[in-house]
Scaffold this motif. Structure first.
Motif, PDB file in Angstrom:
ATOM      1  N   LEU A 121       0.817  -1.203   0.000  1.00 39.44           N
ATOM      2  CA  LEU A 121       0.000   0.000   0.000  1.00 39.44           C
ATOM      3  C   LEU A 121       0.856   1.260   0.000  1.00 39.44           C
ATOM      4  O   LEU A 121       0.511   2.271  -0.615  1.00 39.44           O
ATOM      5  CB  LEU A 121      -0.931   0.009   1.210  1.00 39.44           C
ATOM      6  CG  LEU A 121      -2.067  -1.019   1.222  1.00 39.44           C
ATOM      7  CD1 LEU A 121      -2.891  -0.866   2.488  1.00 39.44           C
ATOM      8  CD2 LEU A 121      -2.941  -0.855  -0.003  1.00 39.44           C
ATOM      9  N   ILE A 122       1.993   1.196   0.701  1.00 41.90           N
ATOM     10  CA  ILE A 122       2.849   2.382   0.813  1.00 41.90           C
ATOM     11  C   ILE A 122       3.647   2.622  -0.464  1.00 41.90           C
ATOM     12  O   ILE A 122       3.734   3.741  -0.963  1.00 41.90           O
ATOM     13  CB  ILE A 122       3.796   2.228   2.019  1.00 41.90           C
ATOM     14  CG1 ILE A 122       2.986   2.196   3.330  1.00 41.90           C
ATOM     15  CG2 ILE A 122       4.815   3.358   2.043  1.00 41.90           C
ATOM     16  CD1 ILE A 122       3.823   1.910   4.554  1.00 41.90           C
ATOM     17  N   SER A 123       4.208   1.555  -1.007  1.00 47.47           N
ATOM     18  CA  SER A 123       5.161   1.719  -2.120  1.00 47.47           C
ATOM     19  C   SER A 123       4.832   0.889  -3.350  1.00 47.47           C
ATOM     20  O   SER A 123       5.678   0.754  -4.233  1.00 47.47           O
ATOM     21  CB  SER A 123       6.577   1.365  -1.644  1.00 47.47           C
ATOM     22  OG  SER A 123       6.961   2.146  -0.544  1.00 47.47           O
ATOM     23  N   GLY A 124       3.632   0.303  -3.406  1.00 46.10           N
ATOM     24  CA  GLY A 124       3.313  -0.541  -4.551  1.00 46.10           C
ATOM     25  C   GLY A 124       4.089  -1.852  -4.476  1.00 46.10           C
ATOM     26  O   GLY A 124       4.417  -2.328  -3.389  1.00 46.10           O
ATOM     27  N   LEU A 125       4.397  -2.414  -5.636  1.00 46.09           N
ATOM     28  CA  LEU A 125       5.130  -3.680  -5.672  1.00 46.09           C
ATOM     29  C   LEU A 125       6.624  -3.423  -5.477  1.00 46.09           C
ATOM     30  O   LEU A 125       7.464  -3.811  -6.303  1.00 46.09           O
ATOM     31  CB  LEU A 125       4.862  -4.408  -6.997  1.00 46.09           C
ATOM     32  CG  LEU A 125       3.420  -4.865  -7.213  1.00 46.09           C
ATOM     33  CD1 LEU A 125       3.248  -5.468  -8.595  1.00 46.09           C
ATOM     34  CD2 LEU A 125       3.014  -5.866  -6.140  1.00 46.09           C
ATOM     35  N   SER A 126       6.933  -2.772  -4.352  1.00 44.57           N
ATOM     36  CA  SER A 126       8.325  -2.467  -4.021  1.00 44.57           C
ATOM     37  C   SER A 126       8.946  -3.636  -3.268  1.00 44.57           C
ATOM     38  O   SER A 126       8.406  -4.095  -2.253  1.00 44.57           O
ATOM     39  CB  SER A 126       8.396  -1.197  -3.174  1.00 44.57           C
ATOM     40  OG  SER A 126       9.681  -1.029  -2.618  1.00 44.57           O
ATOM     41  N   LEU A 127      10.084  -4.110  -3.750  1.00 40.09           N
ATOM     42  CA  LEU A 127      10.739  -5.249  -3.123  1.00 40.09           C
ATOM     43  C   LEU A 127      11.135  -4.936  -1.689  1.00 40.09           C
ATOM     44  O   LEU A 127      10.882  -5.730  -0.770  1.00 40.09           O
ATOM     45  CB  LEU A 127      11.974  -5.644  -3.941  1.00 40.09           C
ATOM     46  CG  LEU A 127      12.770  -6.834  -3.423  1.00 40.09           C
ATOM     47  CD1 LEU A 127      11.988  -8.120  -3.631  1.00 40.09           C
ATOM     48  CD2 LEU A 127      14.118  -6.922  -4.142  1.00 40.09           C
ATOM     49  N   GLY A 128      11.732  -3.771  -1.469  1.00 39.37           N
ATOM     50  CA  GLY A 128      12.203  -3.431  -0.133  1.00 39.37           C
ATOM     51  C   GLY A 128      11.074  -3.239   0.858  1.00 39.37           C
ATOM     52  O   GLY A 128      11.116  -3.757   1.976  1.00 39.37           O
TER      53      GLY A 128
END
Length: 274
Positions: free
Chosen positions: A47-54
């Motif tokens: 939710l915060i960064s999308g499909l962000s790995l980190g």
């Protein structure tokens, strides 16, 4: 396909040895519970960064460790057993995670989080999974003997060594890390499959812990390779194909293994009758 194969190799070297120790400690279902527990953290990261790995990795690690610590505190300070408290917290965690993803994202996002996309692994995901596998192998090499004693007689280890809490909680950390690594490839619902199924199958082929680790890791990698080939040629979903291949190896091991299978017990019974 090449990235997916490398990811399966990294998981077989990192996650599957953890599965061996989980089966030896009779904690296989604990691994399944922890796999579900990482979902809300990964969902919040999404939710915060999308499909962000980190973001999804940090969220999953935080959620998994929180469930492990809370269930341990409840078990040690109330009448509830650890398995019951873990089940309660993981069910709450799973429901929160599914609710977050389903209300804030699309069905595609929910399927991605739950079932993973091993064919969509990029270089950063492979570096992450490989780094977790390397850290796991180094840690297992350092704490191998305490971990073995934790499996055999944890009470004795607590009485003779100060490493008992380090081995116990360190092992939980390794479990969460490898589940988070597997989550990026196979999703929260299936990441535990590559961890437990080859380890459970290896029990029918070996009794020595070293051989269990070797056989299970080889079986996990072969399951990944064969599952990817089946998914390519038969147009099957890659994650389920990999886990079903590992499940087939487990069934074959159950039928054809050389230790503690129905066939070996039948042969022993006939031998005694003769």
């Amino acid at each position: 396909m090449r990235r997916a194969l490398v990811g399966c190799l990294a998981l077989s070297l990192g996650a599957t040895p953890i599965g061996v120790f989980l089966t030896l400690r009779r904690m296989s279902l604990t691994g399944d519970a922890m796999a579900h527990a990482i979902l809300p953290g990964a969902a919040i990261g999404y939710l915060i960064s999308g499909l962000s790995l980190g973001a999804m990795t940090l969220g999953g690690i935080a959620a998994g460790l929180a469930v492990a610590i809370l269930s341990g505190l409840v078990a040690r300070n109330t009448v509830a057993r650890e398995d019951a408290s873990l089940a309660a917290f993981y069910l709450i965690s799973l429901a929160i995670g599914v609710l977050i993803v389903s209300t804030r994202g699309s069905n595609v996002d929910l399927l991605h989080v739950l079932f993973g996309t091993v064919l969509a692994l990029d270089d950063n995901a492979i570096y992450l999974i490989s780094g977790i596998a390397t850290f796991t192998l180094l840690t297992l090499a350092v704490f191998y003997r305490p971990l073995i004693m934790e499996c055999v007689d944890p009470g004795f280890l607590r009485s003779v060594s100060p490493l008992s809490p380090v081995a116990h909680y360190g092992f939980l950390v390794l479990t969460v890390l490898n589940l988070v690594g597997g989550f990026h490839a196979l999703g929260t619902l299936m990441s535990v499959g590559i961890m437990i199924l080859p380890a459970a199958a290896a029990r029918f082929w070996a009794r020595d812990t070293t051989m269990l680790l070797i056989i299970s890791s080889v079986a996990a990698f072969l399951s990944g390779a064969v599952g990817l080939l089946l998914s390519y040629h038969l147009s099957l979903p890659s994650g389920p194909a990999i886990i079903l291949t590992a499940g087939l190896f487990y069934v074959l091991s159950l039928c054809l293994g050389i230790y503690s299978t129905p066939m070996t017990r039948l042969r022993e019974k006939r031998h005694l009758e003769a």
